[in-house]
Design a protein around this motif. Structure first.
Motif, PDB file in Angstrom:
ATOM      1  N   UNK A  37       0.864  -1.005   0.311  1.00 51.08           N
ATOM      2  CA  UNK A  37       0.050  -0.168  -0.341  1.00 51.08           C
ATOM      3  C   UNK A  37       0.674   1.278   0.197  1.00 51.08           C
ATOM      4  N   UNK A  38       1.857   1.072   1.332  1.00 50.68           N
ATOM      5  CA  UNK A  38       2.672   2.185   0.793  1.00 50.68           C
ATOM      6  C   UNK A  38       3.360   3.039  -0.632  1.00 50.68           C
ATOM      7  N   UNK A  39       3.790   1.520  -1.290  1.00 50.05           N
ATOM      8  CA  UNK A  39       5.108   1.608  -2.654  1.00 50.05           C
ATOM      9  C   UNK A  39       3.540   2.035  -3.880  1.00 50.05           C
ATOM     10  N   UNK A  40       2.561   1.627  -3.157  1.00 49.67           N
ATOM     11  CA  UNK A  40       0.870   2.124  -4.125  1.00 49.67           C
ATOM     12  C   UNK A  40       0.984   4.231  -3.832  1.00 49.67           C
ATOM     13  N   UNK A  41       1.236   4.155  -2.967  1.00 44.16           N
ATOM     14  CA  UNK A  41       0.826   5.717  -2.169  1.00 44.16           C
ATOM     15  C   UNK A  41       1.903   6.443  -3.392  1.00 44.16           C
ATOM     16  N   UNK A  42       3.615   6.075  -3.672  1.00 44.07           N
ATOM     17  CA  UNK A  42       4.058   6.605  -4.139  1.00 44.07           C
ATOM     18  C   UNK A  42       4.420   6.568  -5.496  1.00 44.07           C
ATOM     19  N   UNK A  43       3.463   5.731  -5.687  1.00 45.53           N
ATOM     20  CA  UNK A  43       2.987   5.241  -7.219  1.00 45.53           C
ATOM     21  C   UNK A  43       4.480   4.095  -8.003  1.00 45.53           C
TER      22      UNK A  43
END
Ligand SMILES: C[S@@+](CC[C@H](N)C(=O)[O-])C[C@H]1O[C@@H](n2cnc3c(N)ncnc32)[C@H](O)[C@@H]1O
Ligand code: SF4
Ligand code: SF4
Ligand code: SF4
Length: 295
Positions: free
Chosen positions: A140-146
């Motif tokens: 999820x954190x990676x997705x927040x950072x695209x």
């Protein structure tokens, strides 16, 4: 979601765990015991002491430093005194609890490389799906950072876990090591029933799966086995590409390092390129895009 997990390595500039330049996060813990596993240090879910005999000077400094006189089997407290005393790095503690913040700080250092190369972050192990909450947090954190994400898995988890994780992942690198159940059990210590049904489930939930098959002489390196795996690949909708990974023997050095012996393991020669081409043709002939080696 859990913000702590057990990590045994963070490998930057990784080129073989998905597209582009990537950082691979190796999570510790795996229920399987593939005798050829090149990451035997990944299997136990807790930290452990390693002793790499090739660079050991037999100087005895670790023995002198250890309050338990290196009785690691029964009384090691992982205090680290022996690893600090070791002059060559032969003795190390493998695996440490890390927070999601710590892992993300490391991953973000290379975000410009990911962007420029079409890369990202790969979660491997061990079996990354054995730490599902920590994995979910990091995805999820990676997705927040695209940041593009890949999960390198042998599908060793309950189906509900896979279904929860799937929407957070851009690419699955899914290992199916052998289609024949008895042989799979003998080579890995795990029945392949759950893996095959998890692959079928994933193919209904996700459209970007690369199937990875380690080609291991004495285990699955036969035309019969490759025909069975090619059939599964052609009948599973989400599989975009198959990668045949030539067996390599790096595990033998590490087995010495961890003091564990693989079950009945002799060291086979890696498959030749000629044999790998014959196997790849079996897949390509029934319309499955197939390459040799990891990407
Ligand atoms: C160590 S595993 C970790 C991820 C997951 N547990 C799995 O097995 O897919 C990562 C990849 O390394 C491959 N691998 C492990 N040992 C190998 C060996 N000796 N030679 C070639 N590939 C190997 C696995 O097949 C898998 O694709
Ligand atoms: S970690 Fe501590 S207790 Fe364990 S072997 Fe090393 S010195 Fe001894
Ligand atoms: S301190 Fe290191 S080099 Fe010396 S005996 Fe122990 S493991 Fe070997
Ligand atoms: S499933 Fe993967 S990590 Fe686990 S023992 Fe097999 S190759 Fe190693």
């Amino acid at each position: 979601m859990t913000s702590q997990g057990m990590v045994f390595n963070l490998q930057r500039y990784s080129l073989h765990d998905g597209p582009g330049i990537r950082t691979t996060v190796f999570l510790k813990g795996c229920p399987a015991r593939c005798w050829w596993c090149h990451n035997p240090e990944s299997q136990l879910p807790m930290p452990e002491i390693s002793s790499f005999q090739k660079v050991c000077l037999s100087c005895g400094a670790c023995f002198d430093a250890c309050p338990e006189r290196l009785d690691t089997a029964t009384t090691c407290t992982l205090c680290g005194a022996c690893t600090e005393a070791c002059p060559t790095g032969a003795r190390q503690i493998v695996g440490r609890e890390m927070s999601a913040d710590e892992v993300m700080a490391s991953l973000l250092k290379d975000r410009f490389f990911y962007e420029d190369s079409g890369g990202g972050v790969t979660f491997s192990g061990g079996e990354p799906l054995c730490q599902p909450d920590f994995l979910k947090t990091l995805l999820s954190r990676c997705r927040d950072h695209e940041i593009h994400t890949a999960v390198d898995t042998a599908g060793l988890c309950p189906p509900e876990t896979l279904a929860e994780i799937a929407p957070l992942v851009d690419l699955f690198l899914f290992d199916l090591k052998c289609a024949e159940g008895k042989r799979h059990l003998q080579g890995t210590g795990i029945d392949n029933g759950g893996i095959v049904s998890n692959l079928a489930l994933l193919s209904r939930l996700h459209a970007n799966i690369w199937l990875r098959i380690p080609v291991v002489p004495g285990f699955n390196a036969s035309e019969e086995e490759m025909c069975a795996l090619a059939k599964v690949s052609s009948e599973t909708p989400g599989i975009r590409h198959v990668w045949l990974l030539p067996y390599h023997a790096t595990w033998t050095g590490k087995q010495a390092r961890f003091g564990t012996m693989a079950t009945g393991a002799t060291q086979p020669a890696p498959p030749t390129m000629e044999v790998l081409e014959v196997f790849a043709k079996i897949f390509r002939d029934i319309g499955v895009p197939t390459s040799i080696g990891g990407q």
